[in-house]
Structures are given as C-alpha cells and as structure tokens.
Write an enzyme that holds these catalytic residues in place. Structure first.
Site, short mmCIF file in Angstrom:
data_model
loop_
_atom_site.label_atom_id
_atom_site.label_comp_id
_atom_site.label_asym_id
_atom_site.label_seq_id
_atom_site.Cartn_x
_atom_site.Cartn_y
_atom_site.Cartn_z
N ARG A 102 0.88 -1.19 0.00
CA ARG A 102 0.00 0.00 0.00
C ARG A 102 0.90 1.22 0.00
O ARG A 102 1.68 1.43 0.92
CB ARG A 102 -0.90 0.00 1.23
CG ARG A 102 -1.52 1.37 1.50
CD ARG A 102 -2.65 1.34 2.47
NE ARG A 102 -3.83 0.73 1.88
CZ ARG A 102 -5.04 0.81 2.40
NH1 ARG A 102 -5.24 1.46 3.53
NH2 ARG A 102 -6.07 0.23 1.80
N HIS A 129 -7.22 1.24 -6.58
CA HIS A 129 -7.43 0.32 -5.45
C HIS A 129 -8.11 -0.94 -5.99
O HIS A 129 -9.28 -1.20 -5.74
CB HIS A 129 -8.31 1.02 -4.41
CG HIS A 129 -8.29 0.40 -3.04
ND1 HIS A 129 -7.52 -0.71 -2.73
CD2 HIS A 129 -8.94 0.75 -1.89
CE1 HIS A 129 -7.71 -1.01 -1.44
NE2 HIS A 129 -8.56 -0.15 -0.91
N GLN A 132 -10.04 -3.51 -3.74
CA GLN A 132 -11.33 -2.99 -3.31
C GLN A 132 -12.37 -3.22 -4.41
O GLN A 132 -13.49 -3.67 -4.13
CB GLN A 132 -11.21 -1.48 -3.01
CG GLN A 132 -12.50 -0.85 -2.55
CD GLN A 132 -12.93 -1.36 -1.18
OE1 GLN A 132 -12.16 -1.33 -0.24
NE2 GLN A 132 -14.15 -1.86 -1.07
N ASP A 222 -17.27 7.58 -1.25
CA ASP A 222 -16.01 7.41 -0.51
C ASP A 222 -15.69 8.75 0.14
O ASP A 222 -16.32 9.78 -0.16
CB ASP A 222 -14.90 6.95 -1.48
CG ASP A 222 -13.56 6.67 -0.77
OD1 ASP A 222 -13.56 6.48 0.47
OD2 ASP A 222 -12.52 6.64 -1.46
N CYS A 262 -16.40 2.08 0.46
CA CYS A 262 -15.23 1.21 0.70
C CYS A 262 -14.78 1.26 2.14
O CYS A 262 -14.08 0.35 2.59
CB CYS A 262 -14.10 1.60 -0.23
SG CYS A 262 -13.54 3.29 0.02
N ARG A 290 -13.82 -8.11 1.14
CA ARG A 290 -12.39 -7.91 0.88
C ARG A 290 -11.65 -9.22 1.13
O ARG A 290 -10.77 -9.62 0.39
CB ARG A 290 -11.82 -6.81 1.79
CG ARG A 290 -12.30 -5.40 1.48
CD ARG A 290 -11.75 -4.89 0.17
NE ARG A 290 -10.30 -4.88 0.10
CZ ARG A 290 -9.52 -3.94 0.63
NH1 ARG A 290 -10.06 -2.88 1.20
NH2 ARG A 290 -8.20 -3.99 0.54
N1 CP Z 1 -11.20 0.08 2.22
C1 CP Z 1 -9.93 -0.03 2.67
O1 CP Z 1 -8.97 -0.23 1.92
O2 CP Z 1 -9.81 0.09 4.02
P1 CP Z 1 -8.44 0.25 4.83
O3 CP Z 1 -7.85 1.57 4.44
O4 CP Z 1 -8.83 0.20 6.29
O5 CP Z 1 -7.53 -0.87 4.46
N1 NVA Z 2 -9.89 7.03 -1.19
C1 NVA Z 2 -9.51 6.54 0.12
C2 NVA Z 2 -9.74 5.07 0.20
C3 NVA Z 2 -9.41 4.45 1.51
C4 NVA Z 2 -9.59 2.96 1.51
C5 NVA Z 2 -8.05 6.88 0.39
O1 NVA Z 2 -7.23 6.72 -0.52
O2 NVA Z 2 -7.76 7.32 1.50
#
Ligand code: CP
Ligand code: NVA
Length: 303
Positions: A102, A129, A132, A222, A262, A290
C-alpha cells in the site's frame, strides 16, 4: 511474473474466474473452513499508509488458507528512502512468496513489480485500489446475481477507488454514472482507458447528484479527503456537501438501490448514519468481501 496492480492488466474472463473462485472460497470457509491451499507460502505486507480492512483481511486470508502473512509498518523499510525500491523488491523476493504493498505514488508498486521475483499485489495507491474493486464486484454480483446492465452511481470525490471501479465496470460489463463537483471529476485518461476496454459507453458524468442516482442500482461513495490529502480537508468540506449520500438523496433512486462505501466512512460528511446503517446499506458485507475476493487473488498468484 504475474502481478495484481490494475484490473486493466487482467482479462474479463480471468477476473470473472477470480470472482467465481471468491464465491467458492467464501462458501467453503463458512462451511467448515478452507483447505490449506497456501500451506508453506508467505506474504509480506508493506504499508506506507494506515489500514484496517486491507491489513486484517490479507493477514486473515493468508492464515485461513494455511499460509503466513508478515506486516511491515510504514516506519520500517522506508520504501525508496532508506533503500531503493528495486533493492527492497529483490531482497523481499528472497524471503517471501508474494508482496502486498500500500503506497502513495503508484510508481512505487509498478517499480516493485518491475524488480520483484515474486508477485506484487497493489493494496491501494494514490492512483487506484484494485482489490477494493474486486470486493465491490463480488458484493454487487451476490446482490443482483449478475453484473451486466447494472448502473453504479458514484458520488463525491473521483479518486483511486473511483478509478478502479470504473475499470471494473469496463471489464465486467456494467455502467457507471459519476457525479463530482467541478475540479474533482475523473481524469480524461482513465475515462479513455475504460472506454477502450469496454467498447460501449461505460461512464456518464452527471454533475447533479439527484439526476445521477435516478437509475442507479448501486449508489457508491467514498471519503472527500483521501490519505495524503489531509491539508486540503477544510477546502474540500466546503465543496462536497451537495454530494452527501443521505436519506433525501436515496429517495430519488429506485427502491431496490443498494448503498456501498469502501470505508473508512466519515459519517456526517460523505454519508449519513441513517443511510450507512439503514436497510439499503451493504457497507459491512462489502467490507467482509475484501477477505473473500483477496483470497481468490492470493490463490491465483501464490499457489
Ligand atoms: N477500504 C480499505 O482499503 O480500508 P483500509 O484503508 O482500512 O484498508
Ligand atoms: N480514497 C480513500 C480510500 C481508503 C480505503 C483513500 O485513498 O484514503
């Protein structure tokens, strides 16, 4: 070496097979547990940003399949700072069978993939993502029993989650309506990419949120401020309120419409409690998915 960085890199047939495998693994898990398909396999999980769902679902997914997952916190390896990404990729590849990362810059996952001797899974970048989106498709598929001809109306900030969902739409044959304030809409590049994949009019941009949800089977939203954009939060809070997913907005959509997010949610901002906790919400089955969707990806890449 096959990686999971972007749904655009996988064919529609391959992605549908992953959804079928996720359905199978979910059922198997719930009826006595999964076979140890990944026994002896390990996954390193490299995080530059915080996480609840991604971290726990990958870690538990590996465990449920008989494998092992190693969490590496943002302060530890300093991707590209303490050590070059190319070196990190080759070192990790000597210890583990796969890497989930990540990151902030999308180039960090593509650079890892360029050098890694083991599969890289994108667990979110500033650009997209994909894991997701696979969980989202699984959730929509379970709800409606099919994907073609459905319409997902996405409201709010067009971000990493929106981009992956749009590519998923193009790959799985559903449509998207995206409703964002001026300056926060989808970039032309990703629209062109999705149209190229779909070969039909996969996305419509409709600025008016009430108009956008009129034919929606799914309403999706989101956060208005993604990780790394915290400095803009105050400015964003001024622009986004008309795009809040609330009860009056839900009344503008068909009665069968479901609501997705999400997570993490900023309740009272992009979504209200009454919608997030209401009968049309699928937020928590979606979060659970997930786990199941990623197990299918892990099995495909690591077995
Ligand atoms: N939706 C998602 O990726 O959640 P986290 O940021 O908690 O991993
Ligand atoms: N768009 C959000 C998604 C989190 C899972 C971010 O990137 O923070």
């Amino acid at each position: 070496m096959r990686h999971f960085l972007d749904l655009a890199d996988w064919s529609s047939e391959e992605l549908m097979r992953l959804i079928d495998e996720a359905v199978f693994l979910k059922k198997e898990f719930r009826t006595g547990g999964n076979r140890p398909i990944l026994q002896g396999k390990s996954l390193a999980m490299v995080f530059q940003k915080p996480s609840l769902r991604t971290r726990v679902s990958f870690e538990m997914g590996m465990q449920q399949l008989g494998g092992y997952a190693l969490y590496i916190s943002p302060n530890e390896i300093g991707l590209g700072k303490r050590e070059s990404i190319a070196d990190v990729a080759r070192v990790l590849g000597g210890y583990v069978n796969g890497v989930m990362a990540r990151v902030f810059a999308h180039e960090h996952v593509t650079e890892l993939a360029k050098w890694s001797p083991v599969p890289i899974i994108n667990g979110l970048s500033d650009y997209n993502h994909p894991c997701q989106a696979m969980a989202d498709v699984l959730t929509i598929y379970e709800e409606f029993g099919q994907l073609r001809d459905l319409t997902v109306a996405y409201l709010g900030d067009s971000n990493n989650v929106t981009r992956s969902l749009l590519i998923a739409a193009a790959k799985f044959g559903f449509k998207m309506v995206v409703s964002s304030p001026e300056g926060y809409s989808l970039d032309q590049e990703v629209i062109a990419k999705a149209r190229g994949i779909a070969g039909y009019e996969v996305v419509q941009l409709i600025t008016d949120p009430q108009e956008a949800v009129r034919n929606a089977d799914v309403i999706y939203t989101d956060t208005w401020t993604s990780m790394g954009q915290e400095d803009e939060a105050e400015q964003r809070r001024k622009v986004f309120p008309p795009y809040q997913v609330n009860y009056p907005l839900l009344q503008m959509a068909p009665a069968h419409t479901i609501v997705m997010h999400c997570l993490p949610a900023h309740r009272g901002e992009e979504i209200t409690d009454s919608v997030a906790d209401g009968p049309q919400s699928r937020l928590f089955p979606q979060a659970e998915n997930r786990l199941h969707a990623q197990k299918a990806i892990l099995v495909q890449l690591l077995r």
